[in-house]
Motif scaffolding. Structure first.
Motif, short mmCIF file in Angstrom:
data_model
loop_
_atom_site.label_atom_id
_atom_site.label_comp_id
_atom_site.label_asym_id
_atom_site.label_seq_id
_atom_site.Cartn_x
_atom_site.Cartn_y
_atom_site.Cartn_z
N GLU A 38 -4.19 11.16 -6.32
CA GLU A 38 -3.22 9.94 -6.53
C GLU A 38 -3.85 8.62 -6.12
O GLU A 38 -3.40 7.82 -6.20
CB GLU A 38 -1.95 9.97 -5.74
CG GLU A 38 -1.12 11.48 -6.09
CD GLU A 38 -0.85 11.32 -7.76
OE1 GLU A 38 -0.54 10.13 -8.43
OE2 GLU A 38 -0.83 12.46 -8.34
N GLY A 39 -5.04 8.82 -5.13
CA GLY A 39 -5.72 7.53 -4.70
C GLY A 39 -4.75 6.90 -3.89
O GLY A 39 -4.57 5.53 -3.84
N MET B 244 0.75 -1.18 0.08
CA MET B 244 -0.01 -0.05 -0.04
C MET B 244 0.95 1.31 0.11
O MET B 244 1.86 1.33 0.75
CB MET B 244 -0.75 0.06 1.33
CG MET B 244 -1.76 1.29 1.43
SD MET B 244 -2.81 0.90 2.95
CE MET B 244 -2.23 -0.17 4.03
N LYS B 245 0.45 2.28 -0.80
CA LYS B 245 1.12 3.56 -0.71
C LYS B 245 0.72 4.28 0.31
O LYS B 245 -0.45 4.54 0.53
CB LYS B 245 1.15 4.25 -2.06
CG LYS B 245 2.00 3.58 -3.01
CD LYS B 245 1.75 4.49 -4.48
CE LYS B 245 2.64 3.75 -5.71
NZ LYS B 245 2.58 4.56 -6.70
N LEU B 246 1.62 5.13 0.86
CA LEU B 246 1.08 5.68 2.26
C LEU B 246 2.04 7.06 2.11
O LEU B 246 3.18 7.18 2.29
CB LEU B 246 1.67 5.01 3.48
CG LEU B 246 0.86 3.46 3.99
CD1 LEU B 246 1.51 3.00 5.08
CD2 LEU B 246 -0.65 3.78 3.89
N LEU B 247 1.44 7.98 2.27
CA LEU B 247 1.83 9.63 2.45
C LEU B 247 1.70 9.79 3.85
O LEU B 247 0.55 9.72 4.33
CB LEU B 247 1.13 10.46 1.62
CG LEU B 247 1.65 11.97 1.61
CD1 LEU B 247 2.98 12.04 1.21
CD2 LEU B 247 0.71 12.96 0.93
N LEU B 248 2.75 10.35 4.42
CA LEU B 248 2.88 10.71 5.87
C LEU B 248 2.58 11.92 6.03
O LEU B 248 3.48 12.98 5.44
CB LEU B 248 4.11 10.04 6.53
CG LEU B 248 4.28 8.74 6.85
CD1 LEU B 248 4.30 7.59 5.67
CD2 LEU B 248 5.61 8.40 7.66
N ASP B 249 1.77 12.54 6.80
CA ASP B 249 1.55 13.98 7.22
C ASP B 249 2.67 14.34 8.01
O ASP B 249 3.62 13.52 8.45
CB ASP B 249 0.21 14.23 7.71
CG ASP B 249 0.23 13.99 9.55
OD1 ASP B 249 1.26 13.59 9.96
OD2 ASP B 249 -0.82 14.28 9.87
N THR B 250 2.82 15.66 7.95
CA THR B 250 4.14 16.24 8.48
C THR B 250 4.35 15.64 9.90
O THR B 250 5.63 15.47 10.32
CB THR B 250 4.18 17.77 8.56
OG1 THR B 250 3.75 18.15 7.38
CG2 THR B 250 5.41 18.32 8.71
#
Length: 128
Positions: A107-108, A1-7
């Motif tokens: 980006e989903g 799974m692609k994960l964008l981490l918040d700051t």
């Protein structure tokens, strides 16, 4: 799974992993997950560090280098992301968080956040 981490989750993962909630730590440590950061987070760190915020002490240059060296991918901000901010409800006023939400929607990919306001947005957002 692609994960964008918040700051904040990103700062904890990079420099204070003991502050990560257990759910976040499990996701960050899972080798099957692709971890991403946004230039918006580095911009936020640079600005808030310059303002003397105690929760933003990291040097953004060192943070970026450490993230890249540890396998994090950079999710560039594109004009499509900026335009998507216009369609977001006014749940949160922070422009950094809003662009992160927009990036994930376009980006989903899933945004990992500890912020209860950010977690109110519809879409691929996971509060940890």
């Amino acid at each position: 799974m692609k994960l964008l981490l918040d700051t904040h989750v990103l700062l904890w993962a990079a420099g204070e992993p003991e502050r990560l909630p257990a759910a976040a730590r499990a996701l960050v440590d899972d080798p099957l997950n692709e971890l991403l950061f946004s230039p918006a987070s580095l911009w936020e760190v640079a600005i808030k560090r310059g303002l003397g915020r105690s929760d933003f002490r990291a040097d953004p240059r060192l943070l970026r280098r450490g993230l890249l060296d540890n396998g994090y991918g950079e999710l560039p901000i594109r004009s499509e992301h900026a335009v998507a901010v216009d369609g977001l409800p006014a749940i949160h006023k922070d422009p950094f968080d809003r662009i992160l939400v927009a990036q994930c929607l376009v980006e989903g990919i899933t945004l990992l956040t500890a912020d209860p306001l950010v977690a109110q947005y519809a879409g691929p957002i996971r509060r940890v």
